[in-house]
Enzyme design. Structure first.
Site, mmCIF file in Angstrom:
data_model
loop_
_atom_site.group_PDB
_atom_site.id
_atom_site.type_symbol
_atom_site.label_atom_id
_atom_site.label_comp_id
_atom_site.label_asym_id
_atom_site.label_seq_id
_atom_site.Cartn_x
_atom_site.Cartn_y
_atom_site.Cartn_z
ATOM 1 C CE LYS A 12 -68.028 19.304 10.525
ATOM 2 N NZ LYS A 12 -67.220 20.281 11.212
ATOM 3 C CD GLU A 69 -61.552 23.649 5.023
ATOM 4 O OE1 GLU A 69 -61.124 23.513 6.171
ATOM 5 O OE2 GLU A 69 -61.132 22.990 4.054
ATOM 6 C CG HIS A 125 -65.556 15.702 4.936
ATOM 7 N ND1 HIS A 125 -65.452 14.629 5.776
ATOM 8 C CD2 HIS A 125 -64.393 16.385 5.078
ATOM 9 C CE1 HIS A 125 -64.271 14.672 6.406
ATOM 10 N NE2 HIS A 125 -63.615 15.722 5.991
ATOM 11 C CE LYS A 137 -60.348 13.372 4.360
ATOM 12 N NZ LYS A 137 -59.652 14.525 4.895
HETATM 13 C C1 BG6 Z 1 -60.550 17.457 6.928
HETATM 14 C C2 BG6 Z 1 -59.724 17.880 5.744
HETATM 15 O O1 BG6 Z 1 -61.071 16.175 6.731
HETATM 16 O O2 BG6 Z 1 -61.623 18.371 7.125
HETATM 17 C C3 BG6 Z 1 -59.217 19.285 5.930
HETATM 18 O O3 BG6 Z 1 -58.635 16.996 5.579
HETATM 19 C C4 BG6 Z 1 -60.348 20.237 6.264
HETATM 20 O O4 BG6 Z 1 -58.533 19.734 4.758
HETATM 21 C C5 BG6 Z 1 -61.202 19.697 7.399
HETATM 22 O O5 BG6 Z 1 -59.776 21.485 6.630
HETATM 23 C C6 BG6 Z 1 -62.444 20.537 7.603
HETATM 24 O O6 BG6 Z 1 -63.107 20.126 8.775
HETATM 25 P P1 BG6 Z 1 -64.040 21.133 9.585
HETATM 26 O O7 BG6 Z 1 -64.677 20.294 10.635
HETATM 27 O O8 BG6 Z 1 -63.143 22.200 10.122
HETATM 28 O O9 BG6 Z 1 -65.022 21.675 8.590
#
Ligand code: BG6
Length: 497
Positions: free
Chosen positions: A184, A218, A242, A150
């Site tokens: 995951k 996050e 996601h 993506k």
């Molecule tokens: C990515 C996004 O797809 O996923 C990011 O572009 C985001 O903005 C990240 O920080 C989060 O991934 P994870 O695995 O750290 O939750």
């Protein structure tokens, strides 16, 4: 206890964008772990490609630096580092110019027919050039696969253009669209939990489920990604892919078999059943936010606009959302009337991703007032950190002195229960590409159906022209996100239960 690994066939993996952030932070560490675990055959090759002119040794030095934290946290991997680095090579290539491509193709072809994976870890603007050149040099043959990351577009139209361009060179069966959330551990466990147990299925519908919450919070901010993120925002960056994929895993019907198309057909039906949100109800059903200065991870942090202006001097304004909450509904027999509350944001109070299945309360309490309230059951699937599953139940408070009730979790933390390293999403997904198993990858029609649901929300926001609601970094997002769920008499799940 060690996890069982089955070695994959020998392969060549080419990473376009081989010096980029994704390659160095996720792909190469993932490959290193798989190699150290004995899953990657010794004669496989990993070839970084980028425009910088580097020798193989320069590239190995860069990768070695990127792997230092992995080795530091798991010193047992140290002896595997040098042999892994020998598997690496580098090619300087420009996607837009022919120079060097023939030599690159010759080098790949010198090994004869073998699995070739082309990972396009570049801006989508280069996908067409890359695919065209791969085809021109005969590198799109039977055992070749292409992996795309993506953003696959900014809306349905641009996604279709990218898919057409890649599809004119690689067949759908050769195309692996990665959504790393599907790799995951807990997401796959959701499949096991739902379809390898009899317990949940009878309850998995609107008769017993009150609502579902999906949170991906996050603590990081914009990081160094101003150019991409400010033109994207949380809806495109996180929800379109996601969060909607997680929603599909919760809501889909049982596929007839654990086969790629059977699984993806069921997810597609969910995406197509999502009730559209448009300008008429977007203000009621969606909340956009943008963080202001605050505190995160124990320190003061600047607001989004400050971060943006530091990265792109002169930029002082942006209406890009760094937070989204929304209420979605799946209009089908199983889910009619069950809201799915989704929220995601940057610079929130904690880094936590979880899915909460909130069951309906018991129809009638037989317990006296003094026993305390009978709280509804919840199934909480924690994707990160501390992957695991908790089933919140009512039990009797232990000990003498009357019957009092307590709401407690039956707690299964995967790390504690199995004591094995939980593979990072990319580790599993990269091995699936080599094996040619697309079950955990998105099919073209899924990506496009997800955009079809997102497009009218983006259009509604454009029409409404509301600025994103400010929230303090380190909080749980704007108050309006709390109001979104509380209006329905519900609350966001917090660990205290
Ligand atoms: C990515 C996004 O797809 O996923 C990011 O572009 C985001 O903005 C990240 O920080 C989060 O991934 P994870 O695995 O750290 O939750």
């Amino acid at each position: 206890m060690t996890a069982k690994t089955v070695p994959v066939a020998t392969f060549d993996l080419v990473i376009f964008g081989g010096t980029g952030d994704l390659a160095l932070r996720k792909l190469l560490p993932g490959l290193f772990r798989r190699y150290a675990d004995g899953q990657i055959p010794e004669d496989s090759r990993i070839i970084g490609v980028a425009r910088d002119s580097l020798s193989d040794d320069d590239y190995r030095a860069r990768v070695s630096q990127a792997l230092a934290p992995v080795v530091e946290s798991e010193p047992g991997l140290q002896p595997r580092l040098a042999p892994f680095l020998l598997r690496l090579g580098y090619h300087a290539l420009d996607a837009t110019r022919d120079e060097g491509w023939q030599a690159f193709a010759d080098e790949l072809q010198a090994q004869g027919e073998r699995i070739r994976v082309f990972y396009l870890s570049t801006s989508p603007g280069l996908f067409v050039d890359l695919c065209t050149r791969l085809k021109a040099h005969g590198l799109n043959g039977g055992q070749s696969r292409v992996v795309i990351e993506k953003p696959i577009g900014k809306d349905s139209g641009s996604a279709a253009r990218i898919n057409d361009a890649v599809g004119s060179v690689f067949s759908e069966g050769q195309t692996f669209r990665i959504d790393h959330y599907l790799g995951k551990e807990t997401v796959q466990n959701l499949m096991a939990l739902r379809f390898a147990n009899i317990l949940f299925e009878p309850l998995w519908n609107s008769n017993y489920i009150d609502h579902v919450q999906i949170t991906v919070a996050e603590t990081v901010g914009l990081e160094k990604r101003a150019g991409y993120y400010d033109t994207s925002g949380a809806l495109r960056d996180m929800v379109q892919n996601h969060l909607l994929q997680l929603l599909c895993m919760v809501a889909m019907e049982s596929p007839a078999a654990m086969e790629a198309d059977a699984v993806r057909d069921e997810k597609l039906k969910v995406l197509r059943s999502l009730r559209p949100i448009d300008a008429g109800d977007a203000s009621q059903l969606t909340v956009r936010g943008q963080y202001r200065a605050g505190a995160s991870n124990g320190g003061a942090v600047p607001g989004y606009l400050d971060e943006l202006s530091r990265l792109e001097p002169g930029r002082t304004e942006s209406r890009t959302e760094t937070f989204v909450a929304l209420k979605a509904e799946v209009d089908n027999w199983r889910w009619a009337g069950v809201p799915f509350y989704l929220r995601t944001g940057k610079r929130l109070a904690e880094r936590v991703s979880e899915i909460v299945i909130a069951f309906r309360p018991v129809p009638h309490s037989i317990f006296e007032h003094g026993a305390g309230p009978v709280v509804a059951n919840k199934l909480v699937l924690r994707l990160q950190p501390d992957e695991g599953v908790k089933l919140w139940l009512m039990i009797k408070d232990p000990g003498p002195g009357g019957l009092r009730l307590q709401h407690v979790p039956l707690d299964m933390s995967f790390a504690e229960a199995f004591g094995v390293h939980q593979p990072e999403a990319y580790e599993r997904l990269l091995m699936d590409v080599v094996r040619g198993n697309p079950t955990l990858f998105m099919r073209r029609d899924e990506v496009e159906a997800a955009w079809k649901w997102i497009d009218p929300i983006l259009a509604a926001w454009e029409t409404l022209r509301e600025s994103p609601k400010p929230y303090t970094a380190g909080s749980w997002g704007p108050g309006a996100a709390v109001a979104l769920i509380e209006r329905d008499g519900r609350t966001w799940h917090e660990e205290a239960g």
